[in-house]
Design a protein around this motif. Structure first.
Motif, short mmCIF file in Angstrom:
data_model
loop_
_atom_site.label_atom_id
_atom_site.label_comp_id
_atom_site.label_asym_id
_atom_site.label_seq_id
_atom_site.Cartn_x
_atom_site.Cartn_y
_atom_site.Cartn_z
N THR A 139 0.62 -1.19 -0.24
CA THR A 139 0.18 0.14 0.06
C THR A 139 1.04 1.24 -0.03
O THR A 139 0.08 2.34 -0.09
N MET A 140 2.22 1.17 0.00
CA MET A 140 2.96 2.42 0.19
C MET A 140 3.45 2.63 -1.46
O MET A 140 3.75 1.93 -2.22
N LYS A 141 3.64 4.04 -1.62
CA LYS A 141 4.64 4.43 -2.76
C LYS A 141 5.93 4.12 -2.71
O LYS A 141 6.50 4.18 -1.58
N PRO A 142 6.52 3.87 -3.81
CA PRO A 142 7.94 3.34 -3.85
C PRO A 142 8.63 4.56 -3.56
O PRO A 142 9.78 4.32 -2.42
N GLN A 143 8.19 5.82 -3.47
CA GLN A 143 9.09 6.87 -2.89
C GLN A 143 9.12 7.14 -1.53
O GLN A 143 10.23 7.02 -0.60
N ALA A 144 8.18 6.46 -0.99
CA ALA A 144 8.03 6.36 0.75
C ALA A 144 8.82 5.31 1.16
O ALA A 144 9.33 5.47 2.22
N VAL A 145 8.94 4.39 0.46
CA VAL A 145 9.92 3.07 1.04
C VAL A 145 11.21 3.53 0.86
O VAL A 145 11.91 3.10 1.85
N VAL A 146 11.69 4.21 -0.10
CA VAL A 146 13.17 4.61 -0.34
C VAL A 146 13.27 5.57 0.79
O VAL A 146 14.48 5.59 1.34
N ALA A 147 12.51 6.70 0.87
CA ALA A 147 12.60 7.64 2.21
C ALA A 147 12.67 6.82 3.47
O ALA A 147 13.73 7.26 4.49
#
Length: 222
Positions: A139-147
């Motif tokens: 459910t997470m955006k990939p940018q949020a995972v990286v951050a």
């Protein structure tokens, strides 16, 4: 002269103890009481740790017998323990039970609480952050995972394998193939990463055109 000196010293000591005797005595008693209290506190801490260890083992035994009701009750008590390690283990186990029940939202919230507990050692908190991200990944955006995991997805970090794999996949979702390939290559060349995870990383690195063996040499020279 010697007798006079002795009399003077005696008189000074008498006046000193007359004036300050009670204060000095009280200070000594307070110090002894504090020291005794510290020793008693240490004894109680050791006793409490022993009881918590038995409770945790009982909870695990109950889980092995699929008695989740008993395990839940014991883990709930341990989650309020004053011993950080037992409290963390109890909370991790509670979150894992929620994962087994497919309650991803509840498990993520539990992991998030552990990650945000400043009283716990950093390795516990980092692991909780990794597990929280696993539970929320779809459910997470990939940018949020990286951050969120960027600081953990580096060689040498204790959770590099798991964090690095999720960040690498997030890079792929962002169409950043070069970054993803490099990260998969680093995971593949890291001997501290579990074998199953390294094997997946080797396969992904190859698909992305990265030589995992060459990447291993690059990592050694950095």
């Amino acid at each position: 002269m010697s007798e006079v000196d002795d009399e003077l010293r005696c008189d000074r000591l008498t006046r000193f103890w007359t004036r300050w005797g009670l204060v000095v005595g009280a200070a000594i008693l307070i110090g002894l009481a504090a020291f005794g209290g510290y020793l008693y506190w240490q004894h109680r801490q050791h006793q409490a740790a022993g009881v918590d260890g038995e409770q945790l083992q009982s909870a695990y035994d109950a889980l092995a017998q699929n008695d989740t009701k008993t395990a839940d009750a014991k883990l709930k008590t341990l989650a309020g323990s004053n011993v950080d390690a037992y409290r963390a283990l109890a909370e991790f186990t509670q979150a894992d039970i929620l994962l087994q029940r497919d309650d991803l939202k509840g498990a993520a919230a539990r992991f998030a609480a552990i990650a945000g507990d400043n009283s716990l050692a950093q390795p516990f908190r980092d692991l909780a952050l990794v597990r929280q991200t696993m539970a929320e990944y779809d459910t997470m955006k990939p940018q949020a995972v990286v951050a969120r995991l960027g600081t953990l997805a580096v060689p040498g970090n204790a959770w590099f394998g798991s964090a690095g794999e999720m960040v690498a996949v997030a890079y792929l979702r962002m169409n950043k193939r070069a970054e993803a390939g490099r990260l998969f290559g680093q995971i593949a060349s890291d001997k501290d990463v579990p074998d199953t995870l390294r094997q997946r990383a080797v396969q992904m690195a190859g698909v992305l055109g990265v030589d995992a063996v060459g990447q291993s040499e690059d990592t050694k020279t950095q």
